[in-house]
Design an enzyme around this catalytic site. Structure first.
Site, short mmCIF file in Angstrom:
data_model
loop_
_atom_site.label_atom_id
_atom_site.label_comp_id
_atom_site.label_asym_id
_atom_site.label_seq_id
_atom_site.Cartn_x
_atom_site.Cartn_y
_atom_site.Cartn_z
N ASP A 78 60.38 22.63 50.81
CA ASP A 78 59.12 22.33 51.50
C ASP A 78 59.37 21.22 52.52
O ASP A 78 60.49 21.10 53.05
CB ASP A 78 58.01 22.02 50.48
CG ASP A 78 56.62 22.35 51.02
OD1 ASP A 78 56.04 21.51 51.75
OD2 ASP A 78 56.10 23.47 50.75
N ASP A 79 58.38 20.41 52.79
CA ASP A 79 58.46 19.41 53.85
C ASP A 79 59.54 18.35 53.55
O ASP A 79 60.01 18.24 52.41
CB ASP A 79 57.08 18.73 54.00
CG ASP A 79 56.88 18.10 55.38
OD1 ASP A 79 57.84 18.02 56.16
OD2 ASP A 79 55.74 17.69 55.67
N LYS A 155 57.75 29.17 55.22
CA LYS A 155 56.36 28.72 55.07
C LYS A 155 56.03 27.92 56.31
O LYS A 155 56.69 26.90 56.58
CB LYS A 155 56.20 27.86 53.81
CG LYS A 155 54.86 27.14 53.68
CD LYS A 155 54.79 26.35 52.38
CE LYS A 155 53.58 25.43 52.32
NZ LYS A 155 53.57 24.63 51.06
N ASP A 157 53.44 25.66 58.03
CA ASP A 157 52.26 24.82 57.83
C ASP A 157 51.53 24.62 59.17
O ASP A 157 51.99 25.11 60.19
CB ASP A 157 52.72 23.49 57.21
CG ASP A 157 51.68 22.90 56.27
OD1 ASP A 157 50.49 23.27 56.39
OD2 ASP A 157 52.05 22.06 55.43
N SER A 189 50.03 29.17 56.79
CA SER A 189 48.98 28.25 56.32
C SER A 189 47.74 28.29 57.21
O SER A 189 46.78 27.57 56.94
CB SER A 189 49.53 26.82 56.26
OG SER A 189 50.62 26.75 55.37
N ASP A 218 45.58 22.30 49.03
CA ASP A 218 46.76 22.18 48.17
C ASP A 218 46.38 22.00 46.70
O ASP A 218 45.45 21.25 46.38
CB ASP A 218 47.57 20.94 48.56
CG ASP A 218 48.34 21.14 49.85
OD1 ASP A 218 48.25 22.23 50.45
OD2 ASP A 218 49.04 20.19 50.25
#
Ligand code: NAG
Ligand code: NAG
Ligand code: NAG
Ligand code: NAG
Length: 397
Positions: A78-79, A155, A157, A189, A218
């Site tokens: 993820d981030d 993914k 965002d 997202s 989230d």
């Protein structure tokens, strides 16, 4: 005339989902965010910081502890994985201290174990954590970079972008990923940034350009958060349920089973409700230290089979009782179906009485199986009354 009709139907059928052949059933795997967030302190917290060590550890666990065989194949970053600067050619690059081998090497490590690697980007000036974002002019180069590294899922965002940029950028990324020639699952997202509902969100369009999408906020490590998500998804099920199907899924966010916020009953509830909602099953937990109870829930074969049913029809809430019991139903292939009896009560196990006829089952005799007790229930006629005892904040599936 007839030929034209057949052609049109076929055409409609193929345009319903993003045509990359991926995720015909909801994707399953592991995703770093909820449990490990943006912990970049590898000096003081080397086991838990966002680094190649964490993702190799999780790949090892997925491959060696029976997860991969059950379908949990994605290892998703993820981030906070990247450097704060792009390289001299304008490409994203991994943080050199925390990912000294780079993402391509990590992808090989993951692939060697029969797994797939997911990565995170953000359509906007910055990621939510303040790392370089993918502005409209960077979409092609970022898609190319991910494909060259051997990434299997993205993914994307939406922090630090506005609605106009999102309207342009999310479909552009679909095109850019396709142009790489590498099949890359695409999680958008976008709807979560636009309130998740029409007219701002067009679910027909999303189904054509994304494999899955985050509709809502989230998840956090608490039962309140799970309940809030379930409430939002059921309240809007008439809009959301038809949007899902093979290759295109609503994503109520990660499974937090095995973390700190859920009891065993609540863990079963999350698993049952995510299965009935045809939700992606991305665990965000520490697979190195998972307790046996959480493991048993996450590895429940029948719950997984319900989630992965090939028809790909999302379930619905049929009944919301004043007593605090909700009944969910999902049609499955082979004339089967799944029922979840969910109790919102907080007093004691509640004995809920009903019949299959009351749940609109057609006349006949039915074989039933209790998913979490892992045993058959008595054979029933449609009109026979039966009782399920549902624990507080728990389910019978
Ligand atoms: C790209 O799109 C075409 C047409 O929709 C499709 O046939 C092809 O499989 C796609 N390729 C990839 C890599 O997604
Ligand atoms: C969105 O951002 C772009 C670039 O920053 C700007 O040109 C545009 O006017 C903005 N649109 C809206 C609707 O705010
Ligand atoms: C939603 O998107 C679809 C597919 O792109 C399009 O045909 C339809 O007109 C859009 N609906 C609205 C209300 O804009
Ligand atoms: C059963 O079907 C009837 C008629 O379609 C409908 O009115 C009723 O709400 C349904 N009941 C449930 C529990 O879905």
């Amino acid at each position: 005339m007839r030929a034209t009709v057949v052609f049109l139907l076929t055409f409609l059928a193929v345009t319903l989902a993003l045509d990359n052949g991926l995720m015909r059933t909801p994707p399953m795997g592991w995703l770093a965010w909820e449990r490990f967030r943006c912990d970049i302190d590898c000096e003081d917290d080397p086991q838990n910081c966002i680094s190649e060590v964490l993702f190799r550890d999780m790949a090892d666990r997925l491959a060696e502890d029976g997860w991969r065989e059950l379908g949990y194949v994605y290892v998703n970053i993820d981030d906070c994985w990247s450097s704060k600067e792009r390289d001299a050619q304008g490409r994203l690059q991994a943080d050199p201290k925390r990912f000294p081998g780079g993402i391509a090497k990590l992808a090989r490590y993951v692939h060697d174990r029969g797994l797939k690697l997911g990565i995170y980007g953000d359509l906007g000036t910055y990621t939510c954590g303040g790392y370089p974002g993918t502005t409209l002019d960077k979409i092609e180069i970022d898609a190319q970079t991910f494909a060259e590294w051997g990434v299997d899922m993205l993914k994307l965002d939406g922090c630090y972008s506005n609605s106009t940029e999102q309207e342009q950028g999310y479909p552009l990324m679909t095109k850019a990923l396709n142009a790489t020639g590498r099949p890359i699952g695409y999680s958008c997202s976008w709807p979560a940034y636009q309130g998740g509902l029409p007219p701002k969100v067009n679910y027909t369009l999303l189904g054509e350009i994304c494999n899955l999408w985050r509709n809502y906020g989230d998840i956090q490590d608490s039962w309140d958060s799970v309940l809030d998500i379930v409430d939002w998804f059921t309240e809007h099920q008439d809009i959301l349920q038809p949007a899902a199907g093979p290759g295109r899924w609503n994503d109520p966010d990660m499974l937090i089973i095995g973390d700190y916020g859920l009891s065993m009953d609540q863990s079963r509830s999350q698993m049952a409700l995510w299965a009935i909602m045809a939700a992606p099953l991305f665990m965000s937990n520490d697979l190195r230290t998972l307790n046996s109870g959480a493991r048993a829930v996450l590895q429940n074969k029948v719950a997984i089979a319900i989630n992965q049913d090939p028809l790909g029809i999302q379930g619905r809430r049929l009944i919301k009782e004043k007593s605090g019991v909700d009944v969910f139903w999902r049609p499955l292939s082979g004339g089967s179906s799944a029922l979840v009896f969910f109790s919102r009560r907080t007093d004691m196990p509640y004995r809920y009485q009903t019949s299959l006829k009351a749940l609109n089952y057609t006349a006949g005799t039915y074989k039933m199986y209790d998913v979490f007790l892992e045993k058959p229930m008595p054979v029933l006629k449609d009109a026979t009354e039966f009782v399920v005892s549902i624990n507080p904040t728990g389910v019978v599936m």
